[in-house]
Design a protein around this motif. Structure first.
Motif: not given
Length: 153
Positions: A19-32
């Motif tokens: 249903d088009l939910e996308v998993l995103l992950i936040e970089r540890a070396d560049r928070p945000g």
């Protein structure tokens, strides 16, 4: 011993639900900085599908088993300028990378095991919100193209 230079060829794997939910992950070396799974090939000649499966597992713990979890090669490549902050990872004079786009449809409740060395947290977002959160233009564009790449089979 010096660490070998990264090869300027990589994969981008958009992880999504039906249903088009996308998993995103936040970089540890560049928070945000939020992104989909990405990673460079490890050696010349490494199959792109193998790179995508390896990076998917290393960064999220998801195993592309070829039956219930299947990587889809979009046969789409982007060439982009490597951010100056990351150019030191590549051989001198390398300024551009070729990125090959894949996707994988997973159940929303699949366990996510982040690589703590690489990522701080993850979020499931509707695809338009996910595209807005991606720091990389090519990643945002891939997320926006997701509806065209869904299969009904």
């Amino acid at each position: 011993m010096d660490k070998p230079h990264k090869i300027p060829e990589s994969v981008l794997v958009v992880i999504h639900t039906s249903d088009l939910e996308v998993l995103l992950i936040e970089r540890a070396d560049r928070p945000g900085f939020w992104q989909s799974v990405t990673g460079s090939i490890d050696f010349p000649g490494e199959a792109l599908t193998d790179t995508a499966a390896r990076e998917l597992f290393e960064e999220t713990g998801i195993v592309a088993d070829g039956s219930s979890i299947v990587l889809r090669d979009w046969h789409l490549s982007n060439i982009y300028e490597i951010y100056p902050t990351w150019r030191h990872r590549y051989a001198p004079g390398i300024t551009h990378n070729t990125e090959h786009v894949f996707s994988v449809c997973v159940p929303r409740d699949i366990p996510i095991l982040l690589s703590e060395r690489e990522h701080l947290q993850y979020a499931w977002l509707p695809f338009l919100e996910a595209a807005d959160r991606c720091f990389s233009a090519s990643n945002a564009e891939a997320v926006l193209q997701l509806p065209r790449h869904l299969t009904t089979s």
